[in-house]
Scaffold this motif. Structure first.
Motif, PDB file in Angstrom:
ATOM      1  N   PHE A  82      45.659  50.712  44.921  1.00 40.16           N
ATOM      2  CA  PHE A  82      45.486  49.903  43.944  1.00 40.16           C
ATOM      3  C   PHE A  82      47.074  49.312  43.599  1.00 40.16           C
ATOM      4  CE2 PHE A  82      42.135  52.955  43.031  1.00 40.16           C
ATOM      5  CZ  PHE A  82      41.131  52.102  42.520  1.00 40.16           C
ATOM      6  N   THR A  83      47.156  47.956  43.272  1.00 39.41           N
ATOM      7  CA  THR A  83      48.402  47.402  42.913  1.00 39.41           C
ATOM      8  C   THR A  83      49.010  48.319  41.728  1.00 39.41           C
ATOM      9  OG1 THR A  83      47.479  45.796  41.591  1.00 39.41           O
ATOM     10  CG2 THR A  83      47.632  45.288  43.721  1.00 39.41           C
ATOM     11  N   ASP A  84      50.337  48.226  41.383  1.00 36.49           N
ATOM     12  CA  ASP A  84      50.968  48.764  40.135  1.00 36.49           C
ATOM     13  C   ASP A  84      50.113  48.409  38.935  1.00 36.49           C
ATOM     14  OD1 ASP A  84      52.774  49.927  41.945  1.00 36.49           O
ATOM     15  OD2 ASP A  84      54.390  48.453  41.665  1.00 36.49           O
ATOM     16  N   GLY A  85      49.635  47.029  38.653  1.00 34.44           N
ATOM     17  CA  GLY A  85      49.095  46.708  37.316  1.00 34.44           C
ATOM     18  C   GLY A  85      47.566  46.801  37.419  1.00 34.44           C
ATOM     19  N   ALA A  86      46.970  47.466  38.253  1.00 30.35           N
ATOM     20  CA  ALA A  86      45.511  47.293  38.589  1.00 30.35           C
ATOM     21  C   ALA A  86      44.818  47.811  37.354  1.00 30.35           C
ATOM     22  CB  ALA A  86      45.250  47.971  39.976  1.00 30.35           C
ATOM     23  N   THR A  87      43.535  47.279  37.389  1.00 35.63           N
ATOM     24  CA  THR A  87      42.646  47.822  36.295  1.00 35.63           C
ATOM     25  C   THR A  87      41.504  48.457  37.238  1.00 35.63           C
ATOM     26  OG1 THR A  87      43.072  45.809  34.860  1.00 35.63           O
ATOM     27  CG2 THR A  87      40.856  47.040  34.531  1.00 35.63           C
ATOM     28  N   LEU A  88      41.084  49.677  36.762  1.00 35.62           N
ATOM     29  CA  LEU A  88      40.138  50.239  37.171  1.00 35.62           C
ATOM     30  C   LEU A  88      39.331  50.735  35.962  1.00 35.62           C
ATOM     31  CD1 LEU A  88      38.429  52.198  39.106  1.00 35.62           C
ATOM     32  CD2 LEU A  88      40.081  53.891  38.739  1.00 35.62           C
ATOM     33  N   VAL A  89      37.899  50.296  35.968  1.00 37.53           N
ATOM     34  CA  VAL A  89      36.806  50.423  35.110  1.00 37.53           C
ATOM     35  C   VAL A  89      35.570  51.235  35.814  1.00 37.53           C
ATOM     36  CG1 VAL A  89      35.408  49.559  33.185  1.00 37.53           C
ATOM     37  CG2 VAL A  89      37.566  48.334  33.943  1.00 37.53           C
ATOM     38  N   MET A  90      35.493  52.389  35.234  1.00 36.91           N
ATOM     39  CA  MET A  90      34.465  53.245  35.712  1.00 36.91           C
ATOM     40  C   MET A  90      33.430  53.648  34.431  1.00 36.91           C
ATOM     41  SD  MET A  90      34.005  55.043  38.840  1.00 36.91           S
ATOM     42  CE  MET A  90      35.685  55.195  39.220  1.00 36.91           C
ATOM     43  N   ALA A  91      32.213  52.936  34.508  1.00 39.00           N
ATOM     44  CA  ALA A  91      31.397  53.156  33.654  1.00 39.00           C
ATOM     45  C   ALA A  91      31.902  52.678  32.210  1.00 39.00           C
ATOM     46  CB  ALA A  91      30.695  54.532  33.523  1.00 39.00           C
ATOM     47  N   SER A  92      32.269  53.655  31.210  1.00 40.15           N
ATOM     48  CA  SER A  92      32.821  53.133  29.912  1.00 40.15           C
ATOM     49  C   SER A  92      34.079  53.439  29.924  1.00 40.15           C
ATOM     50  CB  SER A  92      32.187  53.898  28.941  1.00 40.15           C
ATOM     51  OG  SER A  92      32.141  55.430  28.893  1.00 40.15           O
ATOM     52  N   LYS A  93      34.772  54.161  30.953  1.00 35.41           N
ATOM     53  CA  LYS A  93      36.345  54.402  30.981  1.00 35.41           C
ATOM     54  C   LYS A  93      37.026  53.416  31.857  1.00 35.41           C
ATOM     55  CE  LYS A  93      35.313  59.296  31.000  1.00 35.41           C
ATOM     56  NZ  LYS A  93      35.219  60.443  31.862  1.00 35.41           N
ATOM     57  N   LYS A  94      38.347  53.059  31.254  1.00 35.91           N
ATOM     58  CA  LYS A  94      39.175  52.171  31.756  1.00 35.91           C
ATOM     59  C   LYS A  94      40.433  52.614  31.769  1.00 35.91           C
ATOM     60  CE  LYS A  94      40.802  47.319  30.713  1.00 35.91           C
ATOM     61  NZ  LYS A  94      40.642  46.322  29.799  1.00 35.91           N
ATOM     62  N   ALA A  95      41.124  52.304  33.064  1.00 34.38           N
ATOM     63  CA  ALA A  95      42.552  52.595  33.274  1.00 34.38           C
ATOM     64  C   ALA A  95      43.343  51.511  33.603  1.00 34.38           C
ATOM     65  CB  ALA A  95      42.518  53.860  34.502  1.00 34.38           C
ATOM     66  N   VAL A  96      44.489  51.329  33.349  1.00 32.81           N
ATOM     67  CA  VAL A  96      45.339  50.269  33.672  1.00 32.81           C
ATOM     68  C   VAL A  96      46.359  50.717  34.204  1.00 32.81           C
ATOM     69  CG1 VAL A  96      46.629  47.932  32.976  1.00 32.81           C
ATOM     70  CG2 VAL A  96      44.125  48.756  31.928  1.00 32.81           C
ATOM     71  N   GLY A  97      46.967  50.567  35.336  1.00 28.89           N
ATOM     72  CA  GLY A  97      48.380  50.564  35.805  1.00 28.89           C
ATOM     73  C   GLY A  97      47.963  52.186  36.617  1.00 28.89           C
ATOM     74  N   LYS A  98      49.104  52.490  37.689  1.00 34.20           N
ATOM     75  CA  LYS A  98      48.757  53.456  38.629  1.00 34.20           C
ATOM     76  C   LYS A  98      48.836  55.069  37.821  1.00 34.20           C
ATOM     77  CE  LYS A  98      50.262  51.823  42.905  1.00 34.20           C
ATOM     78  NZ  LYS A  98      51.259  51.755  43.938  1.00 34.20           N
ATOM     79  N   GLU A  99      49.526  54.852  36.956  1.00 33.52           N
ATOM     80  CA  GLU A  99      49.419  56.540  36.295  1.00 33.52           C
ATOM     81  C   GLU A  99      48.289  56.797  35.534  1.00 33.52           C
ATOM     82  OE1 GLU A  99      50.306  60.080  35.293  1.00 33.52           O
ATOM     83  OE2 GLU A  99      51.717  58.896  36.577  1.00 33.52           O
TER      84      GLU A  99
END
Length: 145
Positions: A44-61
């Motif tokens: 993933f890029t540094d500022g990537a967004t990952l959405v898994m079902a109802s959970k959302k994560a932004v950024g590598k951490e």
């Protein structure tokens, strides 16, 4: 695991970057390997967004924390990315369809269908995603004994 076990079908006649095809094969091999969380995050890029079902994560951490959480109750996971649909010739955006089977730490096995949308970029000499959203078909989830 051989990356070829993660090969997908593509629509006939649609041109798709071979590096992108290899990326997905490698990505699902890493996804199915516990305890290599840092390798997963490198996709993933540094500022990537990952959405898994109802959970959302932004950024590598945040993606790292989500990844660790995905392995809390699962002892083994195997993705089958069956089909990948580029959004046209030489596109950097795709829709994916597959299944996943997993073994639970509490015992038993389960599996479900999933679909995803991904946007790919080339950064620092490698392919990465800056957006990845997974749709899980929990209604079709099957508990195995």
């Amino acid at each position: 695991m051989a990356s070829s076990s993660y090969a997908s079908e593509y629509p006939p006649g649609v041109q798709f970057d071979p590096e992108f095809k290899k990326f997905f094969e490698d990505f699902y091999a890493v996804s199915d390997t516990p305890d290599i969380h840092d390798e997963y995050v490198k996709n993933f890029t540094d500022g990537a967004t990952l959405v898994m079902a109802s959970k959302k994560a932004v950024g590598k951490e945040e993606i790292l924390q989500m990844r660790k959480g995905l392995w809390e109750r699962v002892s083994v996971r195997k993705h089958y990315p069956l089909k990948i649909f580029p959004a046209g010739n030489n596109s950097d955006e795709v829709m994916l369809y597959g299944t996943v089977d997993y073994g639970l730490k509490a015992g038993g096995e389960a599996g479900l269908d999933w679909a995803a949308r991904a946007h790919l970029v080339k950064e620092d000499g490698r392919v990465k995603m800056d957006y990845y959203q997974v749709y899980l078909d929990t209604g079709a989830q099957q508990q195995k004994k």
